[in-house]
Design a protein around this motif. Structure first.
Motif, PDB file in Angstrom:
ATOM      1  N   GLY A  45     -29.009  98.629 102.697  1.00 24.39           N
ATOM      2  CA  GLY A  45     -28.917 100.081 102.628  1.00 24.39           C
ATOM      3  C   GLY A  45     -28.314 100.685 101.381  1.00 24.39           C
ATOM      4  O   GLY A  45     -28.152 101.907 101.304  1.00 24.39           O
ATOM      5  N   GLU A  46     -27.978  99.868 100.347  1.00 21.06           N
ATOM      6  CA  GLU A  46     -27.456 100.442  99.102  1.00 21.06           C
ATOM      7  C   GLU A  46     -28.608 100.901  98.216  1.00 21.06           C
ATOM      8  O   GLU A  46     -29.680 100.305  98.212  1.00 21.06           O
ATOM      9  N   TRP A  47     -28.362 101.956  97.443  1.00 19.91           N
ATOM     10  CA  TRP A  47     -29.385 102.531  96.564  1.00 19.91           C
ATOM     11  C   TRP A  47     -29.123 102.121  95.115  1.00 19.91           C
ATOM     12  O   TRP A  47     -28.003 102.244  94.620  1.00 19.91           O
ATOM     13  N   TYR A  48     -30.191 101.641  94.426  1.00 21.02           N
ATOM     14  CA  TYR A  48     -30.067 101.207  93.039  1.00 21.02           C
ATOM     15  C   TYR A  48     -31.188 101.830  92.201  1.00 21.02           C
ATOM     16  O   TYR A  48     -32.361 101.647  92.495  1.00 21.02           O
ATOM     17  N   MET A  49     -30.786 102.522  91.150  1.00 18.60           N
ATOM     18  CA  MET A  49     -31.746 103.146  90.247  1.00 18.60           C
ATOM     19  C   MET A  49     -31.929 102.266  89.019  1.00 18.60           C
ATOM     20  O   MET A  49     -30.957 101.714  88.488  1.00 18.60           O
ATOM     21  N   GLY A  50     -33.169 102.101  88.579  1.00 14.33           N
ATOM     22  CA  GLY A  50     -33.422 101.221  87.454  1.00 14.33           C
ATOM     23  C   GLY A  50     -34.422 101.783  86.466  1.00 14.33           C
ATOM     24  O   GLY A  50     -34.906 102.905  86.615  1.00 14.33           O
ATOM     25  N   GLY A  51     -34.743 100.950  85.464  1.00 16.76           N
ATOM     26  CA  GLY A  51     -35.675 101.344  84.414  1.00 16.76           C
ATOM     27  C   GLY A  51     -36.994 100.608  84.519  1.00 16.76           C
ATOM     28  O   GLY A  51     -37.500 100.347  85.610  1.00 16.76           O
ATOM     29  N   ASP A  52     -37.535 100.215  83.366  1.00 14.57           N
ATOM     30  CA  ASP A  52     -38.862  99.603  83.311  1.00 14.57           C
ATOM     31  C   ASP A  52     -38.955  98.291  84.090  1.00 14.57           C
ATOM     32  O   ASP A  52     -40.011  97.956  84.620  1.00 14.57           O
ATOM     33  N   LYS A  53     -37.852  97.521  84.153  1.00 17.99           N
ATOM     34  CA  LYS A  53     -37.884  96.253  84.890  1.00 17.99           C
ATOM     35  C   LYS A  53     -38.269  96.461  86.349  1.00 17.99           C
ATOM     36  O   LYS A  53     -38.880  95.599  86.980  1.00 17.99           O
ATOM     37  N   LYS A  68     -28.392  93.578  90.860  1.00 20.67           N
ATOM     38  CA  LYS A  68     -27.583  93.278  89.671  1.00 20.67           C
ATOM     39  C   LYS A  68     -27.880  94.228  88.515  1.00 20.67           C
ATOM     40  O   LYS A  68     -26.981  94.623  87.774  1.00 20.67           O
ATOM     41  N   ASP A  69     -29.158  94.580  88.325  1.00 18.28           N
ATOM     42  CA  ASP A  69     -29.559  95.370  87.151  1.00 18.28           C
ATOM     43  C   ASP A  69     -29.534  96.877  87.385  1.00 18.28           C
ATOM     44  O   ASP A  69     -29.570  97.653  86.427  1.00 18.28           O
ATOM     45  N   GLY A  70     -29.503  97.302  88.656  1.00 19.58           N
ATOM     46  CA  GLY A  70     -29.598  98.727  88.948  1.00 19.58           C
ATOM     47  C   GLY A  70     -28.268  99.449  88.895  1.00 19.58           C
ATOM     48  O   GLY A  70     -27.194  98.838  88.932  1.00 19.58           O
ATOM     49  N   LYS A  71     -28.334 100.761  88.836  1.00 20.22           N
ATOM     50  CA  LYS A  71     -27.147 101.624  88.858  1.00 20.22           C
ATOM     51  C   LYS A  71     -27.034 102.218  90.262  1.00 20.22           C
ATOM     52  O   LYS A  71     -27.993 102.786  90.780  1.00 20.22           O
ATOM     53  N   ARG A  72     -25.877 102.072  90.892  1.00 16.40           N
ATOM     54  CA  ARG A  72     -25.680 102.617  92.230  1.00 16.40           C
ATOM     55  C   ARG A  72     -25.778 104.133  92.206  1.00 16.40           C
ATOM     56  O   ARG A  72     -25.119 104.809  91.411  1.00 16.40           O
ATOM     57  N   LYS A  86     -22.933 106.249  90.399  1.00 20.08           N
ATOM     58  CA  LYS A  86     -21.585 105.711  90.472  1.00 20.08           C
ATOM     59  C   LYS A  86     -21.096 105.289  89.093  1.00 20.08           C
ATOM     60  O   LYS A  86     -21.796 104.583  88.369  1.00 20.08           O
ATOM     61  N   GLY A  87     -19.903 105.751  88.728  1.00 19.68           N
ATOM     62  CA  GLY A  87     -19.300 105.403  87.446  1.00 19.68           C
ATOM     63  C   GLY A  87     -17.879 104.903  87.635  1.00 19.68           C
ATOM     64  O   GLY A  87     -17.448 104.601  88.752  1.00 19.68           O
ATOM     65  N   MET A  88     -17.132 104.849  86.541  1.00 23.70           N
ATOM     66  CA  MET A  88     -15.752 104.345  86.574  1.00 23.70           C
ATOM     67  C   MET A  88     -14.851 105.207  87.458  1.00 23.70           C
ATOM     68  O   MET A  88     -13.942 104.719  88.099  1.00 23.70           O
ATOM     69  N   MET A  89     -15.133 106.512  87.497  1.00 22.22           N
ATOM     70  CA  MET A  89     -14.288 107.453  88.234  1.00 22.22           C
ATOM     71  C   MET A  89     -14.910 107.878  89.553  1.00 22.22           C
ATOM     72  O   MET A  89     -14.558 108.900  90.112  1.00 22.22           O
ATOM     73  N   GLY A  90     -15.861 107.083  90.065  1.00 20.72           N
ATOM     74  CA  GLY A  90     -16.527 107.455  91.307  1.00 20.72           C
ATOM     75  C   GLY A  90     -17.934 107.973  91.034  1.00 20.72           C
ATOM     76  O   GLY A  90     -18.548 107.650  90.010  1.00 20.72           O
ATOM     77  N   PHE A  91     -18.449 108.811  91.909  1.00 27.34           N
ATOM     78  CA  PHE A  91     -19.807 109.314  91.766  1.00 27.34           C
ATOM     79  C   PHE A  91     -19.819 110.639  91.020  1.00 27.34           C
ATOM     80  O   PHE A  91     -19.005 111.533  91.271  1.00 27.34           O
TER      81      PHE A  91
END
Length: 389
Positions: A45-53, A68-72, A86-91
């Motif tokens: 159920g986690e969401w991961y945004m990615g690029g061309d891969k 591993k390659d996606g951004k939450r 999601k970043g260093m300081m949260g979303f």
């Protein structure tokens, strides 16, 4: 060109099927000139945004790769926040503007109205059916009740709930016995032929129900149609609708199986991800033209009744005498693009139409009244809290 957020994967037994359709859709969207924003939803159920891969079929041979390659990211039900990363300081907000959301889920937690509800709360244009049509389309029993109410024949059935099976097994088996000794047992809210069994004896029936209940809390037991030919058709539009050429799927056994649909020798032809396009079928279906016309008319009547939008595939059964509604897929595998290509609509054009249909529907919704002004709160404040409404 529009920025199209494509959602796929999900917490579903049809997770991998969703990935196959999504890959096909994303490449077609790029071919139509749109910018694709892929978001893979993992099996947990986690969401991961990615690029061309995320557009490469080989990338999904290991489902840890998009993790591993996606951004939450998350898509909150807030009309102002939109997509958050999601970043260093949260979303925080993601820079990418979203023009349209294209959910390409199959099965529960995506095709059943849940994801459609989330997207509609965000106020973003949504490709495909909304909450009501998606939820009803996923529920085989309820879909058949609507079809029957519309004057469309359906096969006799018995609904078995997990709770009733636990306390009234004997009574349910007695009711099922009235259907005859040859029945099909299906999870009520599942697709891709997963969990479907043909039972010709009491022991086979009990085992089939137990298997189906492992996938779903409600199971549909249907009388087997002898000499049955499956006739399917795709439909698109926001009303008025257009229908595709028909198809007659060919099976390797008594049931059109998951393997028939997705794991055929042609499924990896030339290294391409073909999905449902690789299944064996006759187009158009080898039935009388009067039956084809009836299929077209019934598909439109049913889709209109449930408020269908975008695209769907409607499945029927024909025994040489009677035509039965079987089920509807509000997000068909591979978008049934093979039916539309035979009808004269290329895949790139098909997804482009679906994106524009979503925008058109969204624009119409903006003109509807969504608030109602009254002085109820001022009166409530003066009178205090006394209960009642």
């Amino acid at each position: 060109m529009r920025n199209v957020l494509v959602l796929y994967g999900g917490v579903s037994t049809e997770h991998e099927v969703s990935i196959v359709t999504a890959l096909q859709v994303m490449h077609a969207l790029k071919g139509a000139g749109h910018k694709v924003l892929p978001i893979y939803v993992s099996k947990s159920g986690e969401w991961y945004m990615g690029g061309d891969k995320f557009l490469e079929p080989s990338f999904y041979q290991n489902l840890n790769n998009p993790v591993k390659d996606g951004k939450r990211v998350v898509l909150p039900p807030d009309r102002e926040l939109k997509l958050l990363g999601k970043g260093m300081m949260g979303f925080g907000g993601v820079a990418e503007e979203i023009g349209v959301v294209f959910p390409v889920f199959h099965g529960k937690n995506g095709e059943d109205g849940t994801m459609q509800g989330l997207v509609e709360l965000t106020g973003l244009p949504l490709v495909g059916c909304g909450v009501g049509a998606s939820a009803l389309g996923m529920d085989k029993y309820l879909a058949k009740r609507v079809a029957k109410d519309l004057g469309i024949e359906v096969v006799e059935d018995v609904l078995v709930s997990e709770e009733e099976w636990g306390v009234n097994k004997k009574g349910l088996l007695s009711e099922i016995d009235k259907l005859g000794s040859d029945v099909f047992v299906k999870p009520n809210s599942l697709g891709s032929s997963i969990g479907i069994t043909r039972a010709k004896s009491k022991s086979e029936l009990v085992n089939a129900i137990e298997v189906a209940l492992a996938y779903d809390s409600r199971v549909l037991v249907e009388k087997a149609v002898k000499n049955m030919v499956e006739v399917n058709i795709s439909i698109k539009g926001n009303d008025p609708y257009q229908v595709s050429i028909t198809e007659q799927p060919l099976t390797s056994g008594e049931v059109l199986s998951f393997e028939d649909k997705y794991i055929k020798p042609g499924a990896k032809k030339s290294g391409k991800t073909q999905g449902m396009a690789a299944a064996d079928r006759l187009m158009p279906a080898r039935v009388d033209k009067k039956i084809i016309k009836a299929v077209e008319e019934m598909a439109i009547r049913f889709f209109r009744a449930i408020g269908g939008k975008g695209i769907a595939r409607v499945d029927f059964m024909y025994d040489g005498k009677r035509l039965y509604f079987n089920e509807i897929n509000t997000m068909p595998g591979s978008l049934a693009f093979y039916l539309w290509e035979k009808t004269g609509v290329k895949f790139d054009k098909l997804v482009d139409e679906l994106v524009e249909l979503a925008v058109s529907d969204w624009q119409k919704k903006q003109k509807k009244v969504t608030t109602f002004e009254s002085n109820i709160l001022s009166g409530f404040a003066k009178g205090g809290v006394k209960g009642g409404a």
